[in-house]
Design a protein around this motif. Structure first.
Motif, PDB file in Angstrom:
ATOM      1  N   TRP A 145      -2.109   6.299   6.697  1.00 26.62           N
ATOM      2  CA  TRP A 145      -1.355   6.708   6.094  1.00 26.62           C
ATOM      3  C   TRP A 145       0.604   5.984   6.041  1.00 26.62           C
ATOM      4  CZ3 TRP A 145      -0.332   9.336   1.714  1.00 26.62           C
ATOM      5  CH2 TRP A 145      -1.329   9.754   0.856  1.00 26.62           C
ATOM      6  N   ASP A 146       0.268   5.519   7.641  1.00 24.90           N
ATOM      7  CA  ASP A 146       1.083   4.349   8.347  1.00 24.90           C
ATOM      8  C   ASP A 146       1.196   3.283   7.400  1.00 24.90           C
ATOM      9  OD1 ASP A 146       1.314   6.383   9.678  1.00 24.90           O
ATOM     10  OD2 ASP A 146       0.847   5.387  11.690  1.00 24.90           O
ATOM     11  N   THR A 158       3.804  10.394   2.116  1.00 28.09           N
ATOM     12  CA  THR A 158       3.663  10.581   3.138  1.00 28.09           C
ATOM     13  C   THR A 158       1.948  11.298   2.561  1.00 28.09           C
ATOM     14  OG1 THR A 158       3.633  12.841   2.854  1.00 28.09           O
ATOM     15  CG2 THR A 158       5.765  11.287   4.630  1.00 28.09           C
ATOM     16  N   ASP A 202       1.640  14.696   2.832  1.00 30.23           N
ATOM     17  CA  ASP A 202       1.941  15.851   2.600  1.00 30.23           C
ATOM     18  C   ASP A 202       2.332  15.958   0.683  1.00 30.23           C
ATOM     19  OD1 ASP A 202       1.367  17.447   5.019  1.00 30.23           O
ATOM     20  OD2 ASP A 202       4.057  16.951   5.369  1.00 30.23           O
ATOM     21  N   GLU A 203       2.970  15.092   0.393  1.00 25.87           N
ATOM     22  CA  GLU A 203       3.843  14.707  -0.630  1.00 25.87           C
ATOM     23  C   GLU A 203       2.295  14.699  -1.633  1.00 25.87           C
ATOM     24  OE1 GLU A 203       6.900  11.856  -1.229  1.00 25.87           O
ATOM     25  OE2 GLU A 203       5.332  10.576   0.485  1.00 25.87           O
TER      26      GLU A 203
END
Length: 127
Positions: A4-5, A11, A13-14
């Motif tokens: 995810w970086d 992110t 979470d989205e």
């Protein structure tokens, strides 16, 4: 599992399933394309629906695309939609759904890069 970086504007979470299971299994190629779109347009693309588990997708009447991790909906409206449509096509996102009716908070653009026998591509549709 994706890194995810690598997606500076998004992110995990989205993109988590909204049913409460919290599962997220986005496709890395799709996320790379979405990041290219976001970087090109230069404005926020709030995610309204990312990954969906099969159970949640069936419950809300989805077409089976979100559970592949190759689809997402973004709360965009007006001129932003035109910009995203033009840029998305440049980066190989040729399946685009538009819902631009009603309150702005409920408007969205769906992007996916799924290619299979059930979902034609290229394709643009409205809800």
């Amino acid at each position: 599992m994706i890194n995810w970086d690598a997606y500076t504007n998004f992110t995990a979470d989205e993109f988590r399933c909204k049913c409460g299971c919290g599962f997220v299994a986005m496709d890395g190629d799709f996320m790379s394309r979405i990041q290219l779109v976001r970087s090109s347009v230069g404005f926020a693309m709030p995610v309204t629906s990312g990954f969906r588990c099969h159970k949640h997708d069936e419950k809300i009447g989805g077409a089976g695309v979100h559970p592949t991790g190759q689809a997402a909906d973004f709360n965009l409206h007006g001129s932003q939609v035109f910009e995203v449509v033009a840029v998305a096509a440049k980066f190989g996102l040729h399946r685009i759904g538009l819902n631009q009716k009603g309150l702005r908070v409920n408007r969205f653009i769906h992007l996916d890069n799924l290619v299979d026998d059930k979902h034609p591509t290229p394709w643009i549709w409205t809800y």
